[in-house]
Enzyme design. Sequence first.
Site, PDB file in Angstrom:
ATOM      1  NE  ARG A 297      -0.433   0.147   4.968  1.00 30.39           N
ATOM      2  CZ  ARG A 297      -0.166   1.325   5.501  1.00 30.39           C
ATOM      3  NH1 ARG A 297      -0.559   2.425   4.899  1.00 30.39           N
ATOM      4  NH2 ARG A 297       0.487   1.427   6.642  1.00 30.39           N
TER       5      ARG A 297
ATOM      6  NE  ARG B 144      -1.227  10.218   6.575  1.00 23.24           N
ATOM      7  CZ  ARG B 144      -0.231  10.422   7.417  1.00 23.24           C
ATOM      8  NH1 ARG B 144       0.191  11.643   7.648  1.00 23.24           N
ATOM      9  NH2 ARG B 144       0.341   9.409   8.022  1.00 23.24           N
TER      10      ARG B 144
ATOM     11  NE  ARG C  22      19.379  -2.982  -2.082  1.00 24.76           N
ATOM     12  CZ  ARG C  22      20.185  -2.704  -3.108  1.00 24.76           C
ATOM     13  NH1 ARG C  22      20.851  -3.681  -3.702  1.00 24.76           N
ATOM     14  NH2 ARG C  22      20.357  -1.466  -3.514  1.00 24.76           N
TER      15      ARG C  22
ATOM     16  NE  ARG D  65      16.875   8.091   5.011  1.00 23.94           N
ATOM     17  CZ  ARG D  65      16.109   7.719   6.023  1.00 23.94           C
ATOM     18  NH1 ARG D  65      14.922   8.276   6.201  1.00 23.94           N
ATOM     19  NH2 ARG D  65      16.515   6.789   6.882  1.00 23.94           N
TER      20      ARG D  65
ATOM     21  CD  GLU E 175      20.017   7.262   5.180  1.00 28.32           C
ATOM     22  OE1 GLU E 175      19.296   6.415   4.608  1.00 28.32           O
ATOM     23  OE2 GLU E 175      19.765   7.732   6.302  1.00 28.32           O
TER      24      GLU E 175
ATOM     25  CE1 TYR F 211      13.611  -1.885   8.744  1.00 26.25           C
ATOM     26  CE2 TYR F 211      11.232  -1.811   9.079  1.00 26.25           C
ATOM     27  CZ  TYR F 211      12.461  -1.182   9.054  1.00 26.25           C
ATOM     28  OH  TYR F 211      12.557   0.154   9.351  1.00 26.25           O
TER      29      TYR F 211
ATOM     30  CG  ASP G 205       9.031   0.093  12.349  1.00 28.02           C
ATOM     31  OD1 ASP G 205       9.968   0.388  11.598  1.00 28.02           O
ATOM     32  OD2 ASP G 205       7.828   0.176  12.013  1.00 28.02           O
TER      33      ASP G 205
END
Length: 370
Positions: A169, A173, A246, A277, A303, A351, A353
């Site tokens: 997704r 917004r 990666r 970035r 980066e 992965y 958070d």
Amino acid sequence: MYDYLIVGAGLYGAVIAQRTKAAGKSVLVIDKRDHIAGNVFTENVEGIHVHKYGAHIFHTNNKAVWDYVQQFATFNRFTNSPVANYHGELYSLPFNMYTFNKMWGVVTPEEAAAKIEEQRKEITGEPQNLEEQAISLVGRDVYEKLVKGYTEKQWGRPCDQLPAFIIKRLPVRLTFDNNYFNALYQGIPVGGYTRMVERMLEGIEVKLNTDYLEQKEYWDRQTEMVIYTGPIDAYFNYSLGNLEYRSVRFETELLDIPNFQGNAAVNYTDRETPWTRIIEHKWFEFGMDENGNDLPKTVISREYSSEWKLGDEPYYPVNDEKNGKLYAQYRDLADKESKVIFGGRLGEYKYYDMDQVISVALEKAEMLLR
């Protein structure tokens, strides 16, 4: 003899160390790096807390996790509002009404929704790759300017050669809301993450520059139970082959100016700019030191996403079918290890958070202490 030997002083290891020590257990933490805190390590450069291994912005909807970390740090009110730079055009992220106004000149949510709907129709049937998936979600214009180049740099291959499932997704917004995370709790620890982890490890024996796998038999004899947070394939000496990641390379500079880009994170979404970035670290703490004084210098990090090879720092697991099967084989081997628990991002090839790492570590510690 220690009750627990914890291999890795990152968040997963630090949480289990803190909880088991608080329950009266004897704990030793070792880490092959020369510092604690794993990839959330921050170092002080001219009063700026530099996120050495990339930007880490704490965000969670889990109140138990939020209450836990509050014991070790005061969090500021930093809100992640990245900016996208496409050939010098600046857009708000996540995609919101500011983005759509800049892209198409639309003013109302209705106009923006109609524009996206019109462009999504380009894809008929089930999307066959990431490019088709992204266009089916946000349309051609947003895809071309804000998704395509960035994603190709991240993954090192064209979007039409990447699987559709990578982008399940894309947040759209139809409000003027630049807050990237839909999280109830969000911020950066005042004084940096390293200080927070130091407080978690208070009173616990820690040995740095110590590679567990180089003297595995010796360390195993020192403890009843090993909590291993390193790469699961390295633990088994890559006997079945190596899992893929990666990696990210950073070019960090101290600049003798007070403001380089005016925002903590600017994503470069065109394919031609080699970096993905630039992070300007001082804005995580509003450009001020802990006494509220403006900082006269700034630190930036460019980066670069890169293919990973053995010896590089592993960042993002490549969760495709091939690596999934290989991890399952290593997981079978791990299940046979009677005195070792594999945990965290590398130990579970997953992965996470930061709040997720803390949550699973709290659950694991609770299970160990039953």
